[in-house]
Write a protein that holds these residues in place. Structure first.
Motif, PDB file in Angstrom:
ATOM      1  N   ALA A   1       5.209 -29.122   0.014  1.00  0.00           N
ATOM      2  CA  ALA A   1       5.819 -29.741   1.194  1.00  0.00           C
ATOM      3  C   ALA A   1       5.040 -30.986   1.593  1.00  0.00           C
ATOM      4  N   ARG A   2       3.736 -30.867   1.600  1.00  0.00           N
ATOM      5  CA  ARG A   2       2.886 -32.005   1.976  1.00  0.00           C
ATOM      6  C   ARG A   2       3.123 -33.189   1.031  1.00  0.00           C
ATOM      7  N   GLY A   3       3.289 -32.918  -0.247  1.00  0.00           N
ATOM      8  CA  GLY A   3       3.569 -33.980  -1.205  1.00  0.00           C
ATOM      9  C   GLY A   3       4.884 -34.686  -0.889  1.00  0.00           C
ATOM     10  N   LYS A   4       5.920 -33.916  -0.511  1.00  0.00           N
ATOM     11  CA  LYS A   4       7.212 -34.505  -0.141  1.00  0.00           C
ATOM     12  C   LYS A   4       7.067 -35.355   1.116  1.00  0.00           C
ATOM     13  N   TYR A   5       6.321 -34.834   2.101  1.00  0.00           N
ATOM     14  CA  TYR A   5       6.108 -35.596   3.333  1.00  0.00           C
ATOM     15  C   TYR A   5       5.361 -36.908   3.049  1.00  0.00           C
ATOM     16  N   GLN A   6       4.367 -36.836   2.178  1.00  0.00           N
ATOM     17  CA  GLN A   6       3.609 -38.051   1.857  1.00  0.00           C
ATOM     18  C   GLN A   6       4.484 -39.090   1.152  1.00  0.00           C
ATOM     19  N   GLU A   7       5.352 -38.626   0.246  1.00  0.00           N
ATOM     20  CA  GLU A   7       6.304 -39.542  -0.402  1.00  0.00           C
ATOM     21  C   GLU A   7       7.232 -40.163   0.632  1.00  0.00           C
ATOM     22  N   ALA A   8       7.724 -39.339   1.545  1.00  0.00           N
ATOM     23  CA  ALA A   8       8.630 -39.827   2.592  1.00  0.00           C
ATOM     24  C   ALA A   8       7.928 -40.845   3.487  1.00  0.00           C
ATOM     25  N   LEU A   9       6.676 -40.563   3.857  1.00  0.00           N
ATOM     26  CA  LEU A   9       5.935 -41.480   4.713  1.00  0.00           C
ATOM     27  C   LEU A   9       5.707 -42.817   4.024  1.00  0.00           C
ATOM     28  N   ALA A  10       5.416 -42.802   2.745  1.00  0.00           N
ATOM     29  CA  ALA A  10       5.230 -44.053   2.005  1.00  0.00           C
ATOM     30  C   ALA A  10       6.504 -44.898   2.054  1.00  0.00           C
ATOM     31  N   ILE A  11       7.643 -44.249   1.908  1.00  0.00           N
ATOM     32  CA  ILE A  11       8.921 -44.973   1.974  1.00  0.00           C
ATOM     33  C   ILE A  11       9.154 -45.500   3.387  1.00  0.00           C
ATOM     34  N   GLU A  12       8.915 -44.659   4.391  1.00  0.00           N
ATOM     35  CA  GLU A  12       9.118 -45.085   5.775  1.00  0.00           C
ATOM     36  C   GLU A  12       8.202 -46.257   6.123  1.00  0.00           C
ATOM     37  N   ASN A  13       6.960 -46.220   5.644  1.00  0.00           N
ATOM     38  CA  ASN A  13       6.033 -47.328   5.881  1.00  0.00           C
ATOM     39  C   ASN A  13       6.534 -48.597   5.202  1.00  0.00           C
ATOM     40  N   GLU A  14       7.039 -48.452   3.995  1.00  0.00           N
ATOM     41  CA  GLU A  14       7.572 -49.597   3.252  1.00  0.00           C
ATOM     42  C   GLU A  14       8.764 -50.215   3.985  1.00  0.00           C
ATOM     43  N   LEU A  15       9.608 -49.365   4.558  1.00  0.00           N
ATOM     44  CA  LEU A  15      10.798 -49.840   5.255  1.00  0.00           C
ATOM     45  C   LEU A  15      10.503 -50.275   6.694  1.00  0.00           C
ATOM     46  N   GLY A  16       9.321 -49.911   7.191  1.00  0.00           N
ATOM     47  CA  GLY A  16       8.989 -50.234   8.574  1.00  0.00           C
ATOM     48  C   GLY A  16       9.739 -49.388   9.584  1.00  0.00           C
ATOM     49  N   SER A  17      10.096 -48.174   9.198  1.00  0.00           N
ATOM     50  CA  SER A  17      10.850 -47.263  10.068  1.00  0.00           C
ATOM     51  C   SER A  17       9.882 -46.534  10.981  1.00  0.00           C
ATOM     52  N   LYS A  18       9.645 -47.088  12.148  1.00  0.00           N
ATOM     53  CA  LYS A  18       8.629 -46.544  13.047  1.00  0.00           C
ATOM     54  C   LYS A  18       8.936 -45.126  13.528  1.00  0.00           C
ATOM     55  N   GLY A  19      10.106 -44.911  14.122  1.00  0.00           N
ATOM     56  CA  GLY A  19      10.415 -43.578  14.660  1.00  0.00           C
ATOM     57  C   GLY A  19      10.454 -42.513  13.585  1.00  0.00           C
ATOM     58  N   THR A  20      11.059 -42.841  12.464  1.00  0.00           N
ATOM     59  CA  THR A  20      11.146 -41.879  11.367  1.00  0.00           C
ATOM     60  C   THR A  20       9.775 -41.643  10.769  1.00  0.00           C
ATOM     61  N   GLY A  21       8.988 -42.697  10.648  1.00  0.00           N
ATOM     62  CA  GLY A  21       7.623 -42.551  10.150  1.00  0.00           C
ATOM     63  C   GLY A  21       6.792 -41.652  11.050  1.00  0.00           C
ATOM     64  N   ALA A  22       6.990 -41.783  12.363  1.00  0.00           N
ATOM     65  CA  ALA A  22       6.272 -40.933  13.311  1.00  0.00           C
ATOM     66  C   ALA A  22       6.660 -39.471  13.129  1.00  0.00           C
ATOM     67  N   GLN A  23       7.948 -39.231  12.895  1.00  0.00           N
ATOM     68  CA  GLN A  23       8.414 -37.856  12.672  1.00  0.00           C
ATOM     69  C   GLN A  23       7.757 -37.267  11.428  1.00  0.00           C
ATOM     70  N   VAL A  24       7.675 -38.054  10.371  1.00  0.00           N
ATOM     71  CA  VAL A  24       7.045 -37.571   9.138  1.00  0.00           C
ATOM     72  C   VAL A  24       5.561 -37.316   9.374  1.00  0.00           C
ATOM     73  N   ARG A  25       4.912 -38.159  10.182  1.00  0.00           N
ATOM     74  CA  ARG A  25       3.491 -37.925  10.500  1.00  0.00           C
ATOM     75  C   ARG A  25       3.316 -36.584  11.222  1.00  0.00           C
ATOM     76  N   LEU A  26       4.255 -36.240  12.096  1.00  0.00           N
ATOM     77  CA  LEU A  26       4.183 -34.929  12.758  1.00  0.00           C
ATOM     78  C   LEU A  26       4.345 -33.792  11.756  1.00  0.00           C
ATOM     79  N   GLN A  27       5.211 -33.993  10.769  1.00  0.00           N
ATOM     80  CA  GLN A  27       5.373 -32.976   9.736  1.00  0.00           C
ATOM     81  C   GLN A  27       4.081 -32.836   8.923  1.00  0.00           C
TER      82      GLN A  27
END
Length: 124
Positions: free
Chosen positions: A66-92
């Motif tokens: 799960a952590r690996g999936k979250y880290q992949e998702a966060l990398a994408i969110e950071n790349e896209l500059g998706s602040k709110g979604t990135g914050a949600q992934v950080r909580l996960q």
């Protein structure tokens, strides 16, 4: 909590299966959604699919995966500059850190998520 913002048949099916306790079915639906998102290179959807897969894996007790999936998702969110979604992934990631008995990492992820939520709120 599985991502509910993303629309689409496979994601809607995954949410219904997850809510009904069918984690294997939800995982299969999300794997299919992820494959479709990757096929059309829809990065935001890939990030949401990965995050949702992380939620299913957490529910199954597969914290490392799960952590690996979250880290992949966060990398994408950071790349896209998706602040709110990135914050949600950080909580996960904070939650998965707690599950792995890494409270310092959990605190760092949670604080960073809070900063992102506050920054986004200030823009509204």
């Amino acid at each position: 909590m599985i991502f509910r913002k993303k629309e689409g048949l496979q994601n809607g099916l995954a949410v219904a299966l997850y809510d009904g306790g069918d984690l294997a079915g939800a995982k299969k639906a999300l794997d299919e959604a992820l494959a479709g998102s990757r096929e059309v290179a829809a990065k935001a959807e890939i990030g949401a699919d990965l995050s949702s897969l992380g939620d299913v894996l957490m529910a199954e007790g597969n914290v490392d995966e799960a952590r690996g999936k979250y880290q992949e998702a966060l990398a994408i969110e950071n790349e896209l500059g998706s602040k709110g979604t990135g914050a949600q992934v950080r909580l996960q990631l904070a939650e998965s850190s707690l599950e792995e008995a890494h409270p310092a990492d959990a605190e760092t992820f949670a604080r960073n998520a809070a900063r992102e939520f506050e920054a986004e709120k200030a823009l509204d």
